[in-house]
Write a protein that holds these residues in place. Structure first.
Motif, PDB file in Angstrom:
ATOM      1  N   GLU A   1       0.885  -1.164   0.000  1.00 62.45           N
ATOM      2  CA  GLU A   1       0.000   0.000   0.000  1.00 62.45           C
ATOM      3  C   GLU A   1       0.924   1.215   0.000  1.00 62.45           C
ATOM      4  OE1 GLU A   1      -3.068   1.931   3.213  1.00 62.45           O
ATOM      5  OE2 GLU A   1      -3.022  -0.247   3.054  1.00 62.45           O
ATOM      6  N   SER A   2       0.826   2.030  -1.039  1.00 63.44           N
ATOM      7  CA  SER A   2       1.753   3.155  -1.133  1.00 63.44           C
ATOM      8  C   SER A   2       1.025   4.429  -1.526  1.00 63.44           C
ATOM      9  CB  SER A   2       2.859   2.844  -2.150  1.00 63.44           C
ATOM     10  OG  SER A   2       2.302   2.621  -3.424  1.00 63.44           O
TER      11      SER A   2
ATOM     12  N   LYS B   1      -3.776   6.706  -2.837  1.00 67.64           N
ATOM     13  CA  LYS B   1      -3.110   5.434  -2.569  1.00 67.64           C
ATOM     14  C   LYS B   1      -3.109   4.523  -3.803  1.00 67.64           C
ATOM     15  CE  LYS B   1      -3.069   4.875   2.273  1.00 67.64           C
ATOM     16  NZ  LYS B   1      -1.669   5.091   2.502  1.00 67.64           N
ATOM     17  N   THR B   2      -2.128   3.652  -3.822  1.00 64.86           N
ATOM     18  CA  THR B   2      -2.053   2.577  -4.807  1.00 64.86           C
ATOM     19  C   THR B   2      -1.884   1.281  -4.030  1.00 64.86           C
ATOM     20  OG1 THR B   2      -1.034   4.015  -6.456  1.00 64.86           O
ATOM     21  CG2 THR B   2      -0.782   1.652  -6.777  1.00 64.86           C
ATOM     22  N   PHE B   3      -2.654   0.270  -4.423  1.00 63.75           N
ATOM     23  CA  PHE B   3      -2.628  -1.010  -3.737  1.00 63.75           C
ATOM     24  C   PHE B   3      -2.109  -2.093  -4.686  1.00 63.75           C
ATOM     25  CE2 PHE B   3      -5.928   1.574  -1.850  1.00 63.75           C
ATOM     26  CZ  PHE B   3      -5.691   1.428  -0.496  1.00 63.75           C
ATOM     27  N   LEU B   4      -1.311  -2.996  -4.127  1.00 67.56           N
ATOM     28  CA  LEU B   4      -0.810  -4.150  -4.863  1.00 67.56           C
ATOM     29  C   LEU B   4      -1.301  -5.394  -4.135  1.00 67.56           C
ATOM     30  CD1 LEU B   4       0.973  -5.561  -7.007  1.00 67.56           C
ATOM     31  CD2 LEU B   4       2.903  -5.287  -5.433  1.00 67.56           C
ATOM     32  N   VAL B   5      -2.057  -6.230  -4.857  1.00 71.60           N
ATOM     33  CA  VAL B   5      -2.689  -7.414  -4.275  1.00 71.60           C
ATOM     34  C   VAL B   5      -2.296  -8.641  -5.083  1.00 71.60           C
ATOM     35  CG1 VAL B   5      -4.934  -8.515  -3.860  1.00 71.60           C
ATOM     36  CG2 VAL B   5      -4.649  -6.088  -3.388  1.00 71.60           C
TER      37      VAL B   5
ATOM     38  N   GLU C   1       0.343 -20.807  -3.985  1.00 74.25           N
ATOM     39  CA  GLU C   1       0.866 -20.427  -5.305  1.00 74.25           C
ATOM     40  C   GLU C   1       0.230 -19.117  -5.754  1.00 74.25           C
ATOM     41  OE1 GLU C   1       0.706 -21.934  -9.962  1.00 74.25           O
ATOM     42  OE2 GLU C   1      -0.077 -23.224  -8.388  1.00 74.25           O
ATOM     43  N   CYS C   2       1.065 -18.214  -6.245  1.00 74.47           N
ATOM     44  CA  CYS C   2       0.563 -16.950  -6.790  1.00 74.47           C
ATOM     45  C   CYS C   2      -0.076 -17.224  -8.148  1.00 74.47           C
ATOM     46  CB  CYS C   2       1.697 -15.940  -6.946  1.00 74.47           C
ATOM     47  SG  CYS C   2       1.191 -14.424  -7.777  1.00 74.47           S
ATOM     48  N   LEU C   3      -1.352 -16.853  -8.267  1.00 68.04           N
ATOM     49  CA  LEU C   3      -2.051 -17.007  -9.541  1.00 68.04           C
ATOM     50  C   LEU C   3      -2.085 -15.707 -10.336  1.00 68.04           C
ATOM     51  CD1 LEU C   3      -5.122 -19.171  -8.483  1.00 68.04           C
ATOM     52  CD2 LEU C   3      -2.944 -19.936  -9.436  1.00 68.04           C
ATOM     53  N   GLY C   4      -1.989 -14.577  -9.623  1.00 72.91           N
ATOM     54  CA  GLY C   4      -2.025 -13.296 -10.311  1.00 72.91           C
ATOM     55  C   GLY C   4      -1.817 -12.146  -9.351  1.00 72.91           C
ATOM     56  N   LYS C   5      -1.361 -11.032  -9.886  1.00 73.45           N
ATOM     57  CA  LYS C   5      -1.168  -9.809  -9.109  1.00 73.45           C
ATOM     58  C   LYS C   5      -1.888  -8.680  -9.806  1.00 73.45           C
ATOM     59  CE  LYS C   5       3.325 -10.980  -7.180  1.00 73.45           C
ATOM     60  NZ  LYS C   5       4.729 -10.588  -7.022  1.00 73.45           N
ATOM     61  N   GLY C   6      -2.341  -7.720  -9.002  1.00 71.09           N
ATOM     62  CA  GLY C   6      -3.022  -6.574  -9.574  1.00 71.09           C
ATOM     63  C   GLY C   6      -2.771  -5.320  -8.767  1.00 71.09           C
ATOM     64  N   THR C   7      -2.817  -4.183  -9.450  1.00 72.28           N
ATOM     65  CA  THR C   7      -2.684  -2.895  -8.785  1.00 72.28           C
ATOM     66  C   THR C   7      -3.932  -2.070  -9.059  1.00 72.28           C
ATOM     67  OG1 THR C   7      -1.579  -1.919 -10.696  1.00 72.28           O
ATOM     68  CG2 THR C   7      -0.160  -2.839  -8.969  1.00 72.28           C
ATOM     69  N   GLY C   8      -4.207  -1.157  -8.136  1.00 69.22           N
ATOM     70  CA  GLY C   8      -5.362  -0.300  -8.332  1.00 69.22           C
ATOM     71  C   GLY C   8      -5.406   0.817  -7.319  1.00 69.22           C
ATOM     72  N   ARG C   9      -6.281   1.770  -7.571  1.00 68.49           N
ATOM     73  CA  ARG C   9      -6.444   2.915  -6.679  1.00 68.49           C
ATOM     74  C   ARG C   9      -7.281   2.552  -5.458  1.00 68.49           C
ATOM     75  NH1 ARG C   9      -3.931   7.655  -8.234  1.00 68.49           N
ATOM     76  NH2 ARG C   9      -5.771   8.930  -8.339  1.00 68.49           N
ATOM     77  N   THR C  10      -7.974   1.402  -5.524  1.00 66.75           N
ATOM     78  CA  THR C  10      -8.711   0.869  -4.381  1.00 66.75           C
ATOM     79  C   THR C  10      -8.321  -0.598  -4.225  1.00 66.75           C
ATOM     80  OG1 THR C  10     -10.600   0.098  -5.675  1.00 66.75           O
ATOM     81  CG2 THR C  10     -10.690   2.384  -4.850  1.00 66.75           C
ATOM     82  N   LYS C  11      -8.578  -1.144  -3.023  1.00 63.79           N
ATOM     83  CA  LYS C  11      -8.294  -2.563  -2.805  1.00 63.79           C
ATOM     84  C   LYS C  11      -9.138  -3.418  -3.742  1.00 63.79           C
ATOM     85  CE  LYS C  11      -7.165  -1.827   2.024  1.00 63.79           C
ATOM     86  NZ  LYS C  11      -7.577  -2.016   3.406  1.00 63.79           N
TER      87      LYS C  11
END
Length: 88
Positions: free
Chosen positions: A35-36, A42-46, A53-63
């Motif tokens: 969370e930055s 803010k920008t969130f990385l989930v 196992e990691c299936l995918g990552k995403g960023t966004g202005r909200t969770k």
């Protein structure tokens, strides 16, 4: 196709839940990695994980937006691996 990808992204979280819990009978979770930014911008990385196992990552202005992007990436990965989910 482009249209299929747009429809898939529209509600990726529900589609992912249906595929993983309904068809694969497994559990998955969204993990907040970062969370930055200032409070008003803010920008969130989930990351979405299944069995560690990691299936995918995403960023966004909200969770929610970051989770949606991560779910979409996970669906694309699972589609590449041959898992089938509902057609639109």
């Amino acid at each position: 196709s482009d249209l299929e990808d747009k429809q898939l992204f529209f509600d990726s979280q529900s589609n992912l839940q249906e595929l993983i819990q309904g068809k694969l009978k497994k559990e998955f979770s969204y993990i907040m990695l970062e969370e930055s930014g200032p409070e008003h911008d803010k920008t969130f990385l989930v990351e979405v994980q299944m069995e560690g196992e990691c299936l995918g990552k995403g960023t966004g202005r909200t969770k929610k937006a970051a989770e949606q992007q991560a779910a979409y990436q996970a669906l694309l990965l699972l589609r590449e691996k041959g898992y089938v989910f509902k057609k639109y």
